[in-house]
Design an enzyme around this catalytic site. Structure first.
Site, PDB file in Angstrom:
ATOM      1  CB  SER A 173      -3.759 -11.536  -3.083  1.00 41.61           C
ATOM      2  OG  SER A 173      -4.348 -10.381  -3.588  1.00 41.61           O
ATOM      3  CG  HIS A 174      -0.375  -9.271  -5.063  1.00 37.90           C
ATOM      4  ND1 HIS A 174      -0.967  -9.303  -3.822  1.00 37.90           N
ATOM      5  CD2 HIS A 174       0.715  -8.827  -4.675  1.00 37.90           C
ATOM      6  CE1 HIS A 174      -0.032  -9.227  -2.891  1.00 37.90           C
ATOM      7  NE2 HIS A 174       1.112  -8.896  -3.344  1.00 37.90           N
ATOM      8  CG  ASP A 231      -8.618  -8.475  -3.156  1.00 30.83           C
ATOM      9  OD1 ASP A 231      -7.588  -8.665  -4.045  1.00 30.83           O
ATOM     10  OD2 ASP A 231      -8.284  -8.796  -1.999  1.00 30.83           O
ATOM     11  NE  ARG A 232      -3.448  -6.134  -4.397  1.00 37.00           N
ATOM     12  CZ  ARG A 232      -2.013  -6.081  -3.895  1.00 37.00           C
ATOM     13  NH1 ARG A 232      -1.352  -5.403  -5.093  1.00 37.00           N
ATOM     14  NH2 ARG A 232      -1.732  -6.235  -3.118  1.00 37.00           N
ATOM     15  CE  LYS A 278      -6.734  -5.365  -2.210  1.00 42.67           C
ATOM     16  NZ  LYS A 278      -6.402  -5.765  -0.691  1.00 42.67           N
ATOM     17  CG  ASP A 307      -6.057  -9.333  -6.868  1.00 39.39           C
ATOM     18  OD1 ASP A 307      -7.118  -9.282  -7.121  1.00 39.39           O
ATOM     19  OD2 ASP A 307      -5.370  -9.343  -5.760  1.00 39.39           O
ATOM     20  CG  ASP A 353      -7.536 -12.075  -3.931  1.00 38.74           C
ATOM     21  OD1 ASP A 353      -6.668 -11.172  -4.661  1.00 38.74           O
ATOM     22  OD2 ASP A 353      -7.567 -11.927  -2.695  1.00 38.74           O
TER      23      ASP A 353
END
Ligand code: VG1
Ligand code: CO
Length: 544
Positions: free
Chosen positions: A113-114, A282-283, A377, A278, A280
């Site tokens: 992710s992030h 999702d943010r 998300k 981010d 992946d």
């Protein structure tokens, strides 16, 4: 089919955190490390023989190698079919979309992710269930338990497969289908939003957007949907080619790590709208011209502005927010006469509420918003929702947000992160807080009086499962709050997160900088938790 059984020994550290298992790349590159975890996933599932698995990741370093290994292990385990994104790519929201659309048994998403990527940075792996959402705790606990006793795994003897072109081929007895990573997701977006109106907004000439994909997975999605389909001028999407190391950056869309975008939106001749994603996808971070939208406010504003947004024209069943997320969404829910659920941190806790039709929109303070369209998300979804609102209201981002505050009051909000804290010292800090909890109630701290203080425990209203110790909260009689928790996504030391919130109903006092408005609460947080003493840090490493 030539399946090899490999003897192995457990690794003690394969406990999934807030969102899957995340470690430094060299940890994943140890012989058998990835294989053990993947076999532990398969061993803790039942009934997947002949079924479909979805596979893809955010393109970070080690994504390619991991996809090849997992394909061979899925074939050996007896999956019937794997849908894999071209060159092994799928954003987290697209993976959720593909799982649902194809009624797959589940999916494996490769991402940290992030967290930064690269040979010495982070890699991650996460299992999603058939609803398209992150595995609930009982599944992740079973995977961990299995990883602690595993003594063998199975893998097909086969050459590397070519994933560069869409199409189908056999791997052992299993079918591999290489899919375009964007198509299904783009169709879903088109079914939810008023593309005609957004197209008009983006091509009218009076409106400019700047989208920063931060060299991560959202690039191809944003190029296709915003530029090619919706007509935004070429160049609207910055850093749109996914790189294995995200260009050396930190793919976390906040004011600190997305500074290039921030400079543009706060600079001369700034565009009307800015957004970043981010690693992946999702943010999301939403910016207006010289204006930052706090993620908690973003959730509340989406909930209050469903008019003219086709996917939500029948209204909302309910809203859900993670516990540390500000209570701005509660005020909207109250006005709409719907429920606002408060869950622990992590998207997996929204799954049951969404499946049961109890919540339509969900959000977290950590730049995450989403809805019942998938079970993750979704960064680009949030951007399209905002663009749909802007196309309907024809006001600036700042006007929309400040009018929202005038109607509902402003929830001043900030999160202070202390990264790279020694784990023992972080635990001492948390124990110190726990020890004080009972005695705090009724106490005066500065101008605030403690209404309640506890360690958040959540009982899932659908399946009754209980999750304890989800964050220490101190609630004050005027609705202000301080929340403390340790991160469950880091890979080095501990990260302390301090969440601060106060409420200001008077529109004449809504224009302060949040750090100023929250100054007294910040001091109280330090006094109660002895943050400087325990962390040895004078100030947070990241403020959002
Ligand atoms: C963080 C966020 C949390 C989010 C999680 C995964 O977890 O606080 O809200 O759901 O990351 O997001 P933690 O345990 O570090 O606070 V992502 O975009 O990493 O999948
Ligand atoms: Co993410």
């Amino acid at each position: 089919m030539n399946v090899r059984t490999v003897a192995t020994k457990p690794f003690s550290d394969q406990k999934p955190g807030t969102s899957g298992l995340r470690k430094r790349v060299p940890v994943f590159q140890q012989p058998h490390y990835l294989e053990n975890f993947v076999q532990s996933i398969f061993d803790s599932l039942e009934g997947y023989q002949g079924q479909t698995l979805v596979l893809g990741g955010d393109g970070r370093y080690y994504n390619q190698q991991a996809v090849q290994i997992i394909l061979k292990m899925a074939a050996a385990a007896g999956f019937g079919r794997v849908l894999v994104g071209r060159t092994g790519l799928l954003s987290t929201p697209a993976a959720s979309c593909v799982i649902r659309k194809n009624q797959a048994f589940g999916g494996i998403v490769l991402s940290a992710s992030h967290n930064p990527g690269g040979p010495t940075e982070d890699f991650g792996i996460k299992y999603n269930i058939s609803n398209g959402g992150p595995a609930p705790e009982k599944v992740t606990e079973a995977i961990y338990a299995r990883s602690q006793v595993i003594d063998q795994y199975q893998i097909l003897e086969a050459n590397e497969v070519d994933l560069t072109k869409p199409g189908e081929f056999k791997l052992g007895e299993m079918t591999v289908e290489v899919i375009d990573p964007v198509t299904d997701y783009a169709q879903l977006m088109e079914s939810l939003f008023d593309f005609d109106r957004i197209h008009e907004l983006l091509t009218s000439g009076g409106f400019r957007a700047c989208i920063d994909a931060m060299h991560a997975i959202t690039g191809p999605y944003a190029h296709r949907i915003l530029e090619q389909r919706l007509g935004a001028p070429a160049g609207t999407v910055h850093n749109g080619t996914p790189l294995e190391d995200f260009g050396g950056g930190h793919p976390d869309p906040n004011l600190v790590y997305a500074h290039d975008l921030v400079d543009i939106l706060y600079g001369e001749n700034a565009p009307d709208f800015g957004a970043a994603f981010d690693g992946d996808g999702d943010r999301n971070m939403i910016l207006g011209r010289k204006f930052f939208v706090t993620p908690s406010d973003s959730l509340a504003i989406l909930a209050a502005n469903t008019r003219g947004v086709p996917g939500y024209k029948d209204g909302l069943a309910g809203i859900a927010r993670s516990m540390p997320t500000s209570q701005a969404a509660n005020r909207v829910a109250e006005k709409l006469g719907i429920e606002c659920y408060e869950t622990p941190t992590g998207w997996k806790f929204f799954g049951n509420l969404l499946d049961a039709g109890r919540a339509t929109l969900c959000g977290e303070e950590s730049f995450g918003t989403g809805s019942n369209h998938i079970r993750e998300k979704d960064g680009l979804w949030a951007v399209l929702f905002w663009l749909n609102i802007l196309a309907v209201r024809r006001q600036s981002v700042e006007e929309i947000v400040t009018q929202h505050w005038q109607t509902y009051g402003r929830n001043y909000y900030s999160r202070h992160d202390y990264e790279g804290v020694d784990t023992d010292r972080a635990n001492t800090l948390v124990e110190g807080l726990r020890a004080q909890m009972a005695a705090l109630k009724g106490k005066s701290l500065g101008r605030y009086t403690v209404d309640y203080s506890d360690d958040f425990s959540y009982t899932d209203p659908i399946d009754g499962s209980i999750s304890q110790k989800q964050g220490i909260r101190i609630g004050f009689t005027d609705g202000s709050r301080i929340v403390f928790r340790l991160s469950g996504t880091g890979t080095q030391g501990a990260t302390l997160r301090v969440y601060l919130e106060s409420y200001e109903p008077d529109s004449a006092k809504q224009g302060l900088d949040p750090q100023t408005a929250l100054a007294e609460l910040i001091t109280i947080a330090d006094q109660v938790a002895q943050i400087q003493v325990h962390t040895g840090m004078e100030k947070p490493t990241v403020i959002t």
